[in-house]
Write a protein that holds these residues in place. Structure first.
Motif, mmCIF file in Angstrom:
data_model
loop_
_atom_site.group_PDB
_atom_site.id
_atom_site.type_symbol
_atom_site.label_atom_id
_atom_site.label_comp_id
_atom_site.label_asym_id
_atom_site.label_seq_id
_atom_site.Cartn_x
_atom_site.Cartn_y
_atom_site.Cartn_z
ATOM 1 N N ASP A 521 70.059 68.952 87.250
ATOM 2 C CA ASP A 521 70.485 67.906 88.187
ATOM 3 C C ASP A 521 69.557 66.717 88.008
ATOM 4 O O ASP A 521 68.342 66.858 88.100
ATOM 5 N N GLU A 522 70.119 65.530 87.757
ATOM 6 C CA GLU A 522 69.288 64.361 87.474
ATOM 7 C C GLU A 522 69.047 63.480 88.695
ATOM 8 O O GLU A 522 68.480 62.393 88.585
ATOM 9 N N ASN A 523 69.477 63.929 89.871
ATOM 10 C CA ASN A 523 69.272 63.164 91.097
ATOM 11 C C ASN A 523 68.552 63.963 92.174
ATOM 12 O O ASN A 523 67.663 63.446 92.838
ATOM 13 N N LEU A 524 68.949 65.228 92.320
ATOM 14 C CA LEU A 524 68.377 66.067 93.365
ATOM 15 C C LEU A 524 67.520 67.171 92.753
ATOM 16 O O LEU A 524 67.904 67.787 91.758
ATOM 17 N N PHE A 525 66.368 67.392 93.370
ATOM 18 C CA PHE A 525 65.490 68.510 93.012
ATOM 19 C C PHE A 525 65.545 69.471 94.194
ATOM 20 O O PHE A 525 65.066 69.156 95.285
ATOM 21 N N VAL A 526 66.145 70.629 93.983
ATOM 22 C CA VAL A 526 66.337 71.596 95.070
ATOM 23 C C VAL A 526 65.755 72.933 94.622
ATOM 24 O O VAL A 526 66.064 73.431 93.540
ATOM 25 N N PHE A 527 64.891 73.495 95.457
ATOM 26 C CA PHE A 527 64.340 74.804 95.132
ATOM 27 C C PHE A 527 64.173 75.645 96.397
ATOM 28 O O PHE A 527 64.027 75.126 97.497
ATOM 29 N N ARG A 528 64.240 76.959 96.193
ATOM 30 C CA ARG A 528 64.067 77.914 97.280
ATOM 31 C C ARG A 528 62.675 78.524 97.192
ATOM 32 O O ARG A 528 62.132 78.734 96.106
ATOM 33 N N LYS A 529 62.072 78.807 98.348
ATOM 34 C CA LYS A 529 60.835 79.561 98.411
ATOM 35 C C LYS A 529 61.098 80.864 99.160
ATOM 36 O O LYS A 529 61.523 80.848 100.311
ATOM 37 N N ILE A 530 60.827 81.969 98.478
ATOM 38 C CA ILE A 530 61.021 83.297 99.055
ATOM 39 C C ILE A 530 59.685 83.758 99.617
ATOM 40 O O ILE A 530 58.714 83.945 98.876
ATOM 41 N N GLY A 531 59.616 83.909 100.914
ATOM 42 C CA GLY A 531 58.362 84.218 101.569
ATOM 43 C C GLY A 531 57.922 85.662 101.423
ATOM 44 O O GLY A 531 58.666 86.526 100.946
ATOM 45 N N GLU A 532 56.706 85.918 101.857
ATOM 46 C CA GLU A 532 56.154 87.274 101.770
ATOM 47 C C GLU A 532 56.845 88.227 102.739
ATOM 48 O O GLU A 532 56.917 89.432 102.507
ATOM 49 N N GLY A 533 57.331 87.663 103.840
ATOM 50 C CA GLY A 533 58.043 88.490 104.811
ATOM 51 C C GLY A 533 59.530 88.212 104.746
ATOM 52 O O GLY A 533 60.133 88.202 103.667
ATOM 53 N N LYS A 534 60.126 87.951 105.880
ATOM 54 C CA LYS A 534 61.560 87.684 105.934
ATOM 55 C C LYS A 534 61.872 86.194 105.889
ATOM 56 O O LYS A 534 63.040 85.800 105.801
#
Length: 586
Positions: A521-534
């Motif tokens: 994607d050349e406009n939006l930078f989207v990422f998920r962070k999966i935490g240590e818990g829920k």
């Protein structure tokens, strides 16, 4: 794209959760009106630094030095450059940091010294001097015409050859950087012992809490000293990092440094001494893991420079030939260095500015007055949400920008900029000169070294001197600490809030597992962070000057709540220009 469903499981340590703040002493705060920042001035601003949420102060070189390379040419490890202050001032600084609950870290510059260091004066005095082998000396070669030439064709970082002829003993000495920075010979055990005593034991015994280890992967060279292959046919001098970077004994040397020195000290509150290495030219994660695996016992973490190098040209002499970059490339770089720690005992760093690079707003955002603050806040969110140890550089927290483009080249003080410009002039290539100037305006080291902008008074409140060592930015009345302290919606206040939020959500932001969602994607930078818990989070960053719809990413965050938006609100399915937004699970 790397994906893992495993829950992150990194060991919790103080230096992983700490916020580090780098201070460039020449440009931070001048207390005695001589135009140079100094340690007493720094001490006077420590309450401000602490108010940001900083846990560790990292001071760039303040040692005695001729200042050929702004203190990275050290003539005495056990003394302080007089305009900065005295050893007693450093002692006071260490105590003041500790009294405020902050740790203190110094730069460890031990690949080379100044050519004015007493060790080098002895080494060059004769071939039989006991310290001769403390530096790297080699006899001349001769070409087919019988003319003397250097031992190899290696190119220096700062233009020219890596070898300088010394008349006294009729041999060449090696310097990866400038001729005023001769490389130490780490193959010599007596040299290493002297380095440990003078550069490390001396300061650790005075209570410092760690080191940023300069040029850490350059101690070990290929001692056969072969010529580099021809990669630039326009000159006989060739880039040769493969012969002096990540060398055959480098890990042995770093382990020795840790076991013989670092393991014998603790921080002021009893924790382990921290080390962060400067690891240039190491693009392979497997190579980096060898330096930062906890089981190997070398470094705690390193700075890897893929992102800082984004947009730079090829070869040493073409470094400032700007290459337009795409957001997808930046995304893949972040993903690479976020995920390389997954399922390992290693750790990573999060940074976008330091004393050797252009300002992040001017490089990754926009320094146009319309978008300056908005893009600065968006870039803040990009860093806040990444796993690893966070490093801030002075002035980043107020969104300082690069030097104005109409400044003449004479305003650039950096030895690298000066030497490359001189080389381009000597070649008489006007196109090359224009490319270099453009590249320096965007990526040059001087951009980060402009004096700190404290207020709207003369010299931005940095100094009461008539003339400062480096010119103050023209926009200091618009961008300064005092103004932003009084503005609840400023970049500064946003950084303070986000640093608190990062620690509150440390299980997700500091220790969480990274997953890139916006590949290509050349406009939006989207990422998920999966935490240590829920708890999980999703960061959505608009790197454009236009409104962008969340599109398919909307379904990802459909059942999540907006934790923060750089616009102060996060409703709807569109991201405003340079908006950053973080969602968390309900």
């Amino acid at each position: 794209m790397y994906k893992s469903t495993k829950t992150p499981n990194h060991k919790h340590l103080w230096w992983k959760e700490a916020v580090f703040y780098q201070i460039y002493p020449a440009s931070f705060k001048d207390s005695n009106a001589d135009g140079w920042g100094d340690i007493p001035g720094l001490i006077s601003k420590l309450p401000y630094v602490r108010s940001l949420g900083v846990d560790v102060v990292w001071l760039s070189p303040m040692y005695e030095s001729p200042q050929a390379d702004m203190g990275y040419d050290i003539s005495n490890y056990e003394a302080v450059y007089a305009p900065y202050g005295t050893i007693e001032d450093v002692d006071e600084l260490v105590k003041a940091c500790h009294d405020l609950g902050m740790k203190f870290m110094l730069d460890l510059v031990i690949n080379h010294t100044s050519d004015q260091h007493a060790w080098f004066n002895e080494s060059r005095s004769s071939k039989t001097n006991p310290k001769r082998d403390w530096y790297i000396w080699r006899p001349a070669r001769y070409d087919e015409k019988g003319e003397r030439i250097p031992p190899t064709n290696w190119r220096s970082y700062f233009a020219g050859n890596t070898w300088t002829w010394d008349e006294t003993t009729q041999e060449y000495y090696l310097h990866i950087y400038s001729p005023s920075q001769p490389d130490l010979n780490w193959e010599n055990p007596e040299c290493r012992k002297a380095v440990y005593a003078s550069a490390m034991h001396f300061w650790l015994a005075r209570g410092i809490d760690g080191f940023r280890v300069d040029t850490v992967n350059k101690y070990s060279k290929d001692t056969s000293f072969p010529d580099a292959p021809i990669t630039d046919p326009t000159t006989w001098i060739q880039a040769a990092p493969q012969f002096w970077c990540n060398g055959p004994r480098v890990h042995e040397f770093i382990k020795e440094m840790k076991t013989t020195v670092l393991d014998h000290y603790h921080t002021f509150d009893g924790g382990p001494i921290v080390t962060v290495g400067e690891l240039s030219m190491a693009p392979n994660p497997l190579t980096v893991l060898e330096y930062v695996s906890a089981a190997r016992g070398e470094l705690d973490m390193v700075f890897q420079f893929d992102m800082v190098g984004l947009g730079q040209g090829k070869h040493f002499d073409g470094k400032y030939d700007f290459l337009p970059w795409e957001l997808s490339t930046l995304e893949s770089i972040v993903e690479k260095w976020q995920t390389f720690i997954d399922d390992t005992d290693s750790w990573t760093t999060v940074f976008s500015e330091n004393h050797d690079s252009g300002r992040s707003v001017s490089r990754w955002g926009s320094d146009d007055p319309l978008w300056r603050d908005k893009s600065a806040k968006m870039l803040t969110l990009m860093q806040i949400a990444q796993s690893g140890t966070l490093f801030l550089y002075q002035g980043q927290e107020i969104g300082m920008v690069n030097a104005p483009k109409d400044w003449p080249i004479e305003e650039y003080k950096d030895i690298e900029a000066q030497n490359l410009y001189k080389e381009a002039i000597e070649r008489g290539d006007q196109d090359r000169i224009q490319r270099l100037v453009h590249g320096l305006q965007l990526m040059g080291r001087d951009n980060a070294r402009l004096p700190m902008q404290w207020d709207g008074s003369a010299n931005a409140g940095f100094s009461a001197a008539e003339k400062t060592w480096m010119r103050v930015h023209d926009l200091y009345r618009e961008i300064n600490v005092e103004k932003q302290e009084a503005d609840a919606h400023s970049v500064l206040q946003f950084w303070k809030k986000m640093l608190r939020l990062r620690k509150e959500y440390s299980d997700v932001f500091i220790y969480g597992r990274f997953e890139l969602l916006s590949e290509r994607d050349e406009n939006l930078f989207v990422f998920r962070k999966i935490g240590e818990g829920k708890r999980n989070a999703v960061a959505c960053l608009n790197f454009s000057q236009n409104v962008r719809m969340l599109g398919s990413y909307g379904s990802v965050v459909e059942n999540m709540k907006v934790l923060v938006s750089t616009y102060g609100e996060g409703l709807g399915r569109e991201l405003k220009p340079f908006e950053g937004r973080i969602y968390v699970d309900q």
